[in-house]
Design a protein around this motif. Structure first.
Motif, PDB file in Angstrom:
ATOM      1  N   ASP A 243      -4.368  -0.352  15.138  1.00 28.79           N
ATOM      2  CA  ASP A 243      -4.263  -1.648  14.461  1.00 28.79           C
ATOM      3  C   ASP A 243      -5.595  -2.380  14.379  1.00 28.79           C
ATOM      4  N   ARG A 244      -6.692  -1.677  14.613  1.00 30.76           N
ATOM      5  CA  ARG A 244      -8.007  -2.328  14.583  1.00 30.76           C
ATOM      6  C   ARG A 244      -8.968  -1.541  13.697  1.00 30.76           C
ATOM      7  N   MET A 245      -8.507  -1.058  12.577  1.00 29.79           N
ATOM      8  CA  MET A 245      -9.359  -0.244  11.708  1.00 29.79           C
ATOM      9  C   MET A 245     -10.164  -1.115  10.750  1.00 29.79           C
ATOM     10  N   GLU A 246     -11.450  -0.825  10.656  1.00 29.95           N
ATOM     11  CA  GLU A 246     -12.303  -1.503   9.696  1.00 29.95           C
ATOM     12  C   GLU A 246     -12.221  -0.799   8.349  1.00 29.95           C
ATOM     13  N   CYS A 247     -12.587  -1.529   7.299  1.00 32.18           N
ATOM     14  CA  CYS A 247     -12.605  -0.942   5.959  1.00 32.18           C
ATOM     15  C   CYS A 247     -14.021  -1.023   5.403  1.00 32.18           C
ATOM     16  N   TYR A 248     -14.448   0.034   4.732  1.00 30.11           N
ATOM     17  CA  TYR A 248     -15.808   0.115   4.194  1.00 30.11           C
ATOM     18  C   TYR A 248     -15.754   0.151   2.668  1.00 30.11           C
ATOM     19  N   ARG A 249     -16.897  -0.117   2.063  1.00 29.02           N
ATOM     20  CA  ARG A 249     -17.026  -0.050   0.612  1.00 29.02           C
ATOM     21  C   ARG A 249     -18.478   0.231   0.264  1.00 29.02           C
ATOM     22  N   GLN A 250     -18.704   0.528  -1.017  1.00 31.04           N
ATOM     23  CA  GLN A 250     -20.068   0.749  -1.488  1.00 31.04           C
ATOM     24  C   GLN A 250     -20.881  -0.528  -1.349  1.00 31.04           C
ATOM     25  N   SER A 251     -22.135  -0.401  -0.984  1.00 29.20           N
ATOM     26  CA  SER A 251     -23.005  -1.561  -0.828  1.00 29.20           C
ATOM     27  C   SER A 251     -23.105  -2.349  -2.126  1.00 29.20           C
ATOM     28  N   GLU A 252     -22.960  -3.673  -2.039  1.00 28.94           N
ATOM     29  CA  GLU A 252     -23.091  -4.598  -3.165  1.00 28.94           C
ATOM     30  C   GLU A 252     -22.028  -4.402  -4.240  1.00 28.94           C
ATOM     31  N   SER A 253     -20.962  -3.682  -3.944  1.00 25.12           N
ATOM     32  CA  SER A 253     -19.939  -3.462  -4.975  1.00 25.12           C
ATOM     33  C   SER A 253     -18.980  -4.641  -5.046  1.00 25.12           C
ATOM     34  N   ASN A 254     -18.540  -4.954  -6.260  1.00 16.55           N
ATOM     35  CA  ASN A 254     -17.590  -6.032  -6.515  1.00 16.55           C
ATOM     36  C   ASN A 254     -16.487  -5.495  -7.424  1.00 16.55           C
ATOM     37  N   GLY A 255     -15.431  -6.291  -7.561  1.00 20.35           N
ATOM     38  CA  GLY A 255     -14.364  -5.927  -8.481  1.00 20.35           C
ATOM     39  C   GLY A 255     -13.070  -5.604  -7.767  1.00 20.35           C
ATOM     40  N   TYR A 256     -12.130  -5.025  -8.528  1.00 25.10           N
ATOM     41  CA  TYR A 256     -10.824  -4.655  -8.001  1.00 25.10           C
ATOM     42  C   TYR A 256     -10.934  -3.301  -7.291  1.00 25.10           C
ATOM     43  N   LYS A 257     -10.415  -3.239  -6.065  1.00 28.34           N
ATOM     44  CA  LYS A 257     -10.561  -2.035  -5.253  1.00 28.34           C
ATOM     45  C   LYS A 257      -9.215  -1.595  -4.687  1.00 28.34           C
ATOM     46  N   CYS A 258      -9.124  -0.280  -4.454  1.00 29.57           N
ATOM     47  CA  CYS A 258      -7.979   0.300  -3.767  1.00 29.57           C
ATOM     48  C   CYS A 258      -8.417   0.719  -2.368  1.00 29.57           C
ATOM     49  N   ILE A 259      -7.733   0.199  -1.351  1.00 32.72           N
ATOM     50  CA  ILE A 259      -8.016   0.608   0.023  1.00 32.72           C
ATOM     51  C   ILE A 259      -7.293   1.918   0.278  1.00 32.72           C
ATOM     52  N   CYS A 260      -8.046   2.950   0.598  1.00 30.50           N
ATOM     53  CA  CYS A 260      -7.494   4.294   0.803  1.00 30.50           C
ATOM     54  C   CYS A 260      -7.712   4.743   2.239  1.00 30.50           C
ATOM     55  N   LEU A 261      -6.708   5.428   2.760  1.00 33.09           N
ATOM     56  CA  LEU A 261      -6.893   6.140   4.020  1.00 33.09           C
ATOM     57  C   LEU A 261      -7.476   7.507   3.676  1.00 33.09           C
ATOM     58  N   VAL A 262      -8.656   7.793   4.207  1.00 39.11           N
ATOM     59  CA  VAL A 262      -9.297   9.083   3.994  1.00 39.11           C
ATOM     60  C   VAL A 262      -9.151   9.878   5.290  1.00 39.11           C
ATOM     61  N   ALA A 263      -8.384  10.965   5.216  1.00 39.87           N
ATOM     62  CA  ALA A 263      -8.129  11.804   6.391  1.00 39.87           C
ATOM     63  C   ALA A 263      -8.974  13.080   6.263  1.00 39.87           C
ATOM     64  N   ILE A 264      -9.927  13.249   7.188  1.00 38.25           N
ATOM     65  CA  ILE A 264     -10.905  14.347   7.084  1.00 38.25           C
ATOM     66  C   ILE A 264     -10.732  15.303   8.261  1.00 38.25           C
ATOM     67  N   ASN A 265     -10.831  16.578   7.966  1.00 37.22           N
ATOM     68  CA  ASN A 265     -10.765  17.594   9.012  1.00 37.22           C
ATOM     69  C   ASN A 265     -12.175  18.099   9.368  1.00 37.22           C
ATOM     70  N   LYS A 266     -12.235  18.803  10.480  1.00 38.44           N
ATOM     71  CA  LYS A 266     -13.528  19.328  10.929  1.00 38.44           C
ATOM     72  C   LYS A 266     -14.106  20.356   9.968  1.00 38.44           C
ATOM     73  N   ASP A 267     -13.227  21.007   9.200  1.00 33.82           N
ATOM     74  CA  ASP A 267     -13.722  21.986   8.225  1.00 33.82           C
ATOM     75  C   ASP A 267     -14.144  21.316   6.911  1.00 33.82           C
ATOM     76  N   TRP A 268     -14.204  19.964   6.910  1.00 32.73           N
ATOM     77  CA  TRP A 268     -14.647  19.138   5.798  1.00 32.73           C
ATOM     78  C   TRP A 268     -13.607  18.977   4.680  1.00 32.73           C
ATOM     79  N   SER A 269     -12.436  19.557   4.855  1.00 43.25           N
ATOM     80  CA  SER A 269     -11.366  19.286   3.891  1.00 43.25           C
ATOM     81  C   SER A 269     -10.823  17.883   4.152  1.00 43.25           C
ATOM     82  N   TYR A 270     -10.304  17.229   3.112  1.00 38.39           N
ATOM     83  CA  TYR A 270      -9.810  15.870   3.303  1.00 38.39           C
ATOM     84  C   TYR A 270      -8.706  15.532   2.303  1.00 38.39           C
ATOM     85  N   LYS A 271      -7.888  14.529   2.684  1.00 33.75           N
ATOM     86  CA  LYS A 271      -6.823  14.010   1.839  1.00 33.75           C
ATOM     87  C   LYS A 271      -7.006  12.512   1.670  1.00 33.75           C
TER      88      LYS A 271
END
Length: 435
Positions: A243-271
């Protein structure tokens, strides 16, 4: 001689019979071949006759005589071409979940097939977010769907019990389903300046080695972000959702955004799992029409995942241009006319009467003229009394939007005052009135 005539007559008769036989074959081939299987409609129309395909009484497909009328299409795709999904689903509900598919050739009914429509309910996928954002839900698990269906039934004076309403929703889902997984929100999208100090609670059934939240408006942004995360040894990620997760974005980016959970594995695959919507506004209104970066209505992610922004999303982009149309007066006071052209996220325009724009402390006061544009129509004009001097006069102006973003600049009004010192004139007409 007689034998030759007889032979010739027999040959002519055989040729005529052959022609008639071929003619009958051509006649039989002129009728389209229409076939229904459990899940497919096949039409081979070698004669190029006019064809129409109906679902109940609605034409969903038609072919004129100049088109290639040979098709093979799943029956589910045929019934999904109905425009009014609710009406079609209600008819199926009342007829044991059955719809009639009819093929008409040259305005004559050729074939009728009864298609059984199965309801569709989305599998329960555990994913949620709480915090400052508008949470996303799958289109087919939207809790407001049942409410909308009930309202529609009430207007039609059609009463259904809860079980049949649930079934009707499933039939509407099946008719509306595409190969896309669509996400929508029922909440108002909040407007922020940054994610500083914001934390999010995330729940998801996705299993991965690392998790991170990222706000974006394109797949390209996520690809670049994951590349950066992997190259920096997952330093922004957490290994367990909390319950304490931070959210990141591109530097200096503005506009409408979708907050996504990015799930990454050690083999670099991700969902990617879309979770919520946010609007970031750090830009004041611009001075010219432009395509605003981040002004999106839909975001498409891999694996046919689509996020839809609501039509009533809050305004975060604005246009505002201020100009001087006229100024008239003397060296002490001038009526200066201003014209404001604006649209979108614009709150007010302020004209500052500085000390240089005052004749003296008795005639004018140093003050700001604030024009609240709420409820006003563009273009808007007003007049303000200023003291102008010969040459360039710089008038400070501030434009502010509804989220505290300001743009400051100066308008230059050049003035030139013409003063004519007219000498007194004595006229002597040399007339002697004592004569």
């Amino acid at each position: 001689m007689y034998n030759n005539v007889l032979y010739t007559s027999l040959m002519i008769l055989l040729i005529c019979c052959s022609s008639c036989k071929n003619g009958n074959t051509a006649s039989k081939q002129s009728k389209p071949t229409i076939g229904f299987t459990t899940d497919t409609l096949s039409i081979d129309n070698v004669s190029n006759k006019k064809l129409s395909i109906f679902v109940q009484d609605e034409i969903v497909m038609s072919f004129d005589g100049n088109q290639d009328n040979s098709i093979s299409m799943p029956l589910l795709d045929v019934v999904r071409k109905c425009k009014d999904k609710n009406e079609t689903a209600l008819y199926a509900l009342k007829n044991n979940k059955t719809l009639q598919i009819k093929v008409v050739v040259e305005n004559e009914l050729d074939t009728i097939y009864k298609y059984n429509l199965s309801p569709y309910y989305e599998e329960d996928v555990i994913s949620s977010i709480s915090g400052q954002c508008a949470p996303l839900v799958s289109k087919f698990s939207n809790p407001t769907q049942k409410i909308d269906i009930k309202k529609w039934l009430f207007r039609k004076k059609e009463h259904l019990d809860d079980e049949n309403i649930h079934l009707l929703c499933g039939l509407v889902n099946q008719l509306s389903k595409t190969n896309m997984t669509e996400y929508i929100t029922n909440s108002t999208i909040p407007i922020i300046h940054s994610f500083s100090g914001l934390k999010y609670n995330v729940i998801s059934s996705i299993v991965a080695d690392y998790y991170v939240l990222y706000a974006c408006s394109s797949t390209k942004e996520i690809d670049e972000f994951v590349e950066d995360v992997i190259s920096n040894d997952f330093d922004l990620c957490v290994k367990t959702l909390n319950d304490r997760m931070e959210c990141y974005r591109q530097s200096e980016s503005n506009g409408y955004k979708c907050i996504c959970l990015v799930a990454i594995n050690k083999d670099w695959s991700y969902k990617i799992q879309p979770l919520g919507l946010i609007a970031i506004d750090n830009l004041p209104p611009t001075t010219a029409l432009s395509s605003y970066e981040g002004d999106v209505s839909v975001i498409k992610f891999p694996n046919n995942v689509t996020v839809l922004f609501p039509q009533d999303k809050p305004q975060i982009n604005g246009l505002c241009d201020v100009s001087i149309t006229n100024s008239a007066g003397n060296g002490i006071e001038c009526n200066v006319s201003f014209r404001i052209v604006f649209a979108g996220d614009v709150k007010s325009v302020t004209v500052k009467r500085t000390k240089k724009l005052c004749y003296d402390s008795w005639t004018h006061k140093v003050e700001n003229k604030v024009i609240d544009l709420t409820g006003k129509s563009s273009p808007y004009t007003f007049t303000y009394m200023l003291h102008l001097t010969d040459g360039d006069n710089f008038i400070p102006v501030i434009i502010e939007d509804n989220h505290g973003n300001k743009r400051e600049f100066e308008l230059n009004e050049r003035a030139e005052f013409v003063r004519n010192d007219v000498p007194s004139i004595n006229i002597d007409n040399n007339i002697n009135i004592d004569n």
